[in-house]
Design a protein around this motif. Structure first.
Motif, PDB file in Angstrom:
ATOM      1  N   PHE A 165       0.866  -1.180   0.000  1.00 45.24           N
ATOM      2  CA  PHE A 165       0.000   0.000   0.000  1.00 45.24           C
ATOM      3  C   PHE A 165       0.903   1.231   0.000  1.00 45.24           C
ATOM      4  N   SER A 166       0.588   2.203  -0.852  1.00 49.27           N
ATOM      5  CA  SER A 166       1.366   3.437  -0.905  1.00 49.27           C
ATOM      6  C   SER A 166       0.430   4.630  -1.025  1.00 49.27           C
ATOM      7  N   LEU A 167       0.857   5.755  -0.458  1.00 49.57           N
ATOM      8  CA  LEU A 167       0.130   7.010  -0.570  1.00 49.57           C
ATOM      9  C   LEU A 167       0.988   8.019  -1.331  1.00 49.57           C
ATOM     10  N   ALA A 168       0.329   8.917  -2.046  1.00 44.96           N
ATOM     11  CA  ALA A 168       1.020   9.995  -2.739  1.00 44.96           C
ATOM     12  C   ALA A 168       0.129  11.225  -2.747  1.00 44.96           C
ATOM     13  N   ASP A 169       0.707  12.376  -2.404  1.00 42.23           N
ATOM     14  CA  ASP A 169       0.026  13.666  -2.511  1.00 42.23           C
ATOM     15  C   ASP A 169       0.688  14.434  -3.650  1.00 42.23           C
ATOM     16  N   LEU A 170      -0.062  14.660  -4.710  1.00 42.51           N
ATOM     17  CA  LEU A 170       0.510  15.279  -5.909  1.00 42.51           C
ATOM     18  C   LEU A 170      -0.008  16.693  -6.107  1.00 42.51           C
ATOM     19  N   GLU A 171       0.896  17.581  -6.445  1.00 41.40           N
ATOM     20  CA  GLU A 171       0.497  18.917  -6.862  1.00 41.40           C
ATOM     21  C   GLU A 171       0.060  18.873  -8.320  1.00 41.40           C
ATOM     22  N   ALA A 172      -0.785  19.811  -8.699  1.00 40.33           N
ATOM     23  CA  ALA A 172      -1.273  19.861 -10.078  1.00 40.33           C
ATOM     24  C   ALA A 172      -0.110  19.865 -11.063  1.00 40.33           C
ATOM     25  N   GLN A 173      -0.259  19.034 -12.098  1.00 44.27           N
ATOM     26  CA  GLN A 173       0.700  18.892 -13.197  1.00 44.27           C
ATOM     27  C   GLN A 173       1.950  18.082 -12.830  1.00 44.27           C
ATOM     28  N   LYS A 174       2.036  17.614 -11.590  1.00 43.77           N
ATOM     29  CA  LYS A 174       3.143  16.745 -11.207  1.00 43.77           C
ATOM     30  C   LYS A 174       2.776  15.288 -11.513  1.00 43.77           C
ATOM     31  N   SER A 175       3.791  14.426 -11.580  1.00 44.42           N
ATOM     32  CA  SER A 175       3.532  13.015 -11.864  1.00 44.42           C
ATOM     33  C   SER A 175       4.464  12.134 -11.048  1.00 44.42           C
ATOM     34  N   ILE A 176       4.070  10.877 -10.903  1.00 45.28           N
ATOM     35  CA  ILE A 176       4.903   9.872 -10.252  1.00 45.28           C
ATOM     36  C   ILE A 176       4.918   8.624 -11.125  1.00 45.28           C
ATOM     37  N   HIS A 177       5.961   7.832 -10.983  1.00 44.13           N
ATOM     38  CA  HIS A 177       6.046   6.528 -11.631  1.00 44.13           C
ATOM     39  C   HIS A 177       6.073   5.460 -10.542  1.00 44.13           C
ATOM     40  N   GLU A 183       6.493  -9.572  -9.625  1.00 43.89           N
ATOM     41  CA  GLU A 183       6.018  -9.944 -10.952  1.00 43.89           C
ATOM     42  C   GLU A 183       4.635 -10.579 -10.882  1.00 43.89           C
ATOM     43  N   ASP A 184       3.796 -10.219 -11.814  1.00 40.33           N
ATOM     44  CA  ASP A 184       2.426 -10.714 -11.951  1.00 40.33           C
ATOM     45  C   ASP A 184       1.438 -10.084 -10.964  1.00 40.33           C
ATOM     46  N   ASN A 185       1.911  -9.204 -10.078  1.00 40.60           N
ATOM     47  CA  ASN A 185       0.976  -8.448  -9.249  1.00 40.60           C
ATOM     48  C   ASN A 185       0.248  -7.412 -10.108  1.00 40.60           C
ATOM     49  N   GLY A 186      -0.927  -7.009  -9.646  1.00 40.99           N
ATOM     50  CA  GLY A 186      -1.634  -5.889 -10.234  1.00 40.99           C
ATOM     51  C   GLY A 186      -1.651  -4.737  -9.251  1.00 40.99           C
ATOM     52  N   VAL A 187      -2.061  -3.569  -9.705  1.00 39.60           N
ATOM     53  CA  VAL A 187      -2.147  -2.412  -8.806  1.00 39.60           C
ATOM     54  C   VAL A 187      -3.507  -1.743  -8.980  1.00 39.60           C
ATOM     55  N   TYR A 188      -4.124  -1.445  -7.844  1.00 37.09           N
ATOM     56  CA  TYR A 188      -5.427  -0.791  -7.808  1.00 37.09           C
ATOM     57  C   TYR A 188      -5.207   0.626  -7.301  1.00 37.09           C
ATOM     58  N   VAL A 189      -5.539   1.607  -8.126  1.00 34.44           N
ATOM     59  CA  VAL A 189      -5.289   3.012  -7.806  1.00 34.44           C
ATOM     60  C   VAL A 189      -6.619   3.690  -7.467  1.00 34.44           C
ATOM     61  N   VAL A 227      -3.705  10.138  -3.628  1.00 35.11           N
ATOM     62  CA  VAL A 227      -3.891   8.853  -4.282  1.00 35.11           C
ATOM     63  C   VAL A 227      -3.437   7.725  -3.368  1.00 35.11           C
ATOM     64  N   LEU A 228      -4.203   6.643  -3.374  1.00 38.38           N
ATOM     65  CA  LEU A 228      -3.829   5.400  -2.694  1.00 38.38           C
ATOM     66  C   LEU A 228      -3.580   4.336  -3.749  1.00 38.38           C
ATOM     67  N   LEU A 229      -2.400   3.704  -3.692  1.00 39.56           N
ATOM     68  CA  LEU A 229      -2.061   2.624  -4.622  1.00 39.56           C
ATOM     69  C   LEU A 229      -1.980   1.323  -3.821  1.00 39.56           C
ATOM     70  N   ILE A 230      -2.708   0.308  -4.267  1.00 40.74           N
ATOM     71  CA  ILE A 230      -2.739  -0.990  -3.586  1.00 40.74           C
ATOM     72  C   ILE A 230      -2.280  -2.052  -4.571  1.00 40.74           C
ATOM     73  N   GLU A 231      -1.078  -2.578  -4.353  1.00 38.89           N
ATOM     74  CA  GLU A 231      -0.542  -3.629  -5.214  1.00 38.89           C
ATOM     75  C   GLU A 231      -0.798  -4.990  -4.571  1.00 38.89           C
ATOM     76  N   VAL A 232      -1.403  -5.900  -5.318  1.00 34.22           N
ATOM     77  CA  VAL A 232      -1.775  -7.206  -4.767  1.00 34.22           C
ATOM     78  C   VAL A 232      -1.515  -8.312  -5.779  1.00 34.22           C
TER      79      VAL A 232
END
Length: 235
Positions: A165-177, A183-189, A227-232
């Protein structure tokens, strides 16, 4: 495989007066055979609990349960003798394992508490029940990825699954990778707030997208966004 998009207004709902809950996946009185899970991610509830109310003692077994207060605070009690208050800014995880009984009440008598309740199917059944919580500084996720739950030693709370589980606070026009950890996990954003572009799709507050068969994703903020990213694992 095609990405799965869940719009905020497509979620199921439960309203008992004291509880107003939105269900991304089938839960309680809400059932949709097409919305049972995303891989090992089984439940994502967006709960608002009135002041002085809450969930009375009830049992769980063999489920990883994560709570993330967005505003307000929760009072936790369980059958191991644990008594805690979880404030916004903190993350709570409970490995129900072989069996645990717990209650979660609004810590305030007057103000609402809004929190995300998330269930992940465990990697190993019948482990000894475990509880933990931790405060995570918002400044440490500004325009970057902050791990909050993981099976390893990267500063996140431990989970009995190959899940992150990861959290990110993004300012407008910013991006993250975001790079997949296993391997073979998916991510739910899940968009807590704001508006983002991901995989060519525009997602707004409480929208979500499930992505698999990838190694990296880019999240671009159109507005200031949380944003909350959940990789499972997918199976």
């Amino acid at each position: 495989m095609k990405n799965v998009i869940h719009r905020a207004n497509s979620r199921g709902s439960t309203n008992f007066g004291w509880l107003n809950s939105k269900h991304t996946f089938s839960f309680g009185q809400y059932f949709d055979p097409e919305r049972m899970n995303f891989g090992m991610l089984r439940v994502l509830n967006d709960d608002i609990v009135k002041g002085g109310a809450g969930f009375p003692p009830h049992p769980h077994s063999n489920m990883e349960i994560v709570s993330i207060p967005l505003s307000g605070a929760l009072t936790h009690n369980d059958s191991t003798g644990m008594e805690k208050v979880i404030n916004s800014g903190e993350v709570q995880i409970m490995s129900a394992g072989s069996g645990i009984t717990h209650s979660e009440y609004n810590a305030s008598k007057t103000d609402d508490v809004n929190f995300l309740q998330i269930w992940v199917i465990p990697k190993e059944d019948n482990i000894k029940p475990k509880y933990d919580q931790k405060f995570f500084r918002r400044a440490e996720r500004k325009n970057t990825i902050q791990p909050v739950v993981s099976p390893g030693k990267d500063g996140g709370l431990w989970i009995n699954q190959d899940a992150w589980f990861s959290l990110a606070d993004l300012e407008a026009q910013k991006s993250i990778h975001y790079t997949i950890n296993k391997e073979d996990n998916g991510v739910y954003v899940f968009v807590i707030d704001g508006e983002i572009i991901i995989e060519g799709e525009t997602l707004s507050k409480r929208d979500a997208i499930g992505i698999q068969d990838i190694t990296e994703i880019e999240v671009i903020a159109r507005d200031n966004s949380k944003v909350l990213l959940i990789e499972v694992p997918m199976n």
